[in-house]
Design a protein around this motif. Structure first.
Motif, mmCIF file in Angstrom:
data_model
loop_
_atom_site.group_PDB
_atom_site.id
_atom_site.type_symbol
_atom_site.label_atom_id
_atom_site.label_comp_id
_atom_site.label_asym_id
_atom_site.label_seq_id
_atom_site.Cartn_x
_atom_site.Cartn_y
_atom_site.Cartn_z
ATOM 1 N N CYS A 157 1.139 -1.213 0.117
ATOM 2 C CA CYS A 157 0.192 -0.183 -0.108
ATOM 3 C C CYS A 157 1.199 1.389 0.202
ATOM 4 O O CYS A 157 1.818 1.410 0.841
ATOM 5 C CB CYS A 157 -0.778 -0.131 0.836
ATOM 6 N N CYS A 198 -0.883 5.155 5.604
ATOM 7 C CA CYS A 198 -0.567 4.492 5.433
ATOM 8 C C CYS A 198 1.111 4.132 5.961
ATOM 9 O O CYS A 198 1.499 3.675 6.671
ATOM 10 C CB CYS A 198 -0.770 3.075 4.617
ATOM 11 N N CYS A 236 -2.761 -1.668 7.698
ATOM 12 C CA CYS A 236 -3.553 -1.826 6.523
ATOM 13 C C CYS A 236 -4.472 -2.584 6.464
ATOM 14 O O CYS A 236 -5.329 -3.408 5.130
ATOM 15 C CB CYS A 236 -2.722 -1.942 5.003
#
Ligand code: ZN
Length: 88
Positions: A24, A29, A80
């Motif tokens: 990601c 994140c 995530c």
């Protein structure tokens, strides 16, 4: 400027994983993944006299890169777990 070489290594590994593992890359994140990984890894500061070769060897050491990769992967699972941008 005193640098934590572990941060440099985590940045580098993250960049590699972004290409090959489809990790990601959401900005938030990414920040959280790196923070968690770094909290779980030892810091690495070099003395003033340390040579470039020593620093480079630190960044290239295979076993270390594998541990960092594992920590980043672990952190990305935590961060995530409910992230829509995560690609498998
Ligand atoms: Zn995410």
């Amino acid at each position: 400027m005193i640098k934590n070489y572990m941060e440099i290594l985590v940045d580098e590994i993250f960049r590699e994983m972004k290409n090959s593992y489809k990790i990601c890359d959401d900005k938030k994140c990414e920040h959280d993944i790196k923070s968690i990984a770094l909290n779980n890894l030892p810091t690495a500061y070099f003395k003033y006299d340390a040579t470039e070769a020593t620093k480079k060897a630190f960044l290239l050491e295979r076993q270390r890169r594998i541990s960092v990769l594992a920590k980043v992967a672990e952190a990305s699972d935590i961060v995530c777990s409910e992230c829509t941008r995560k690609q498998k």
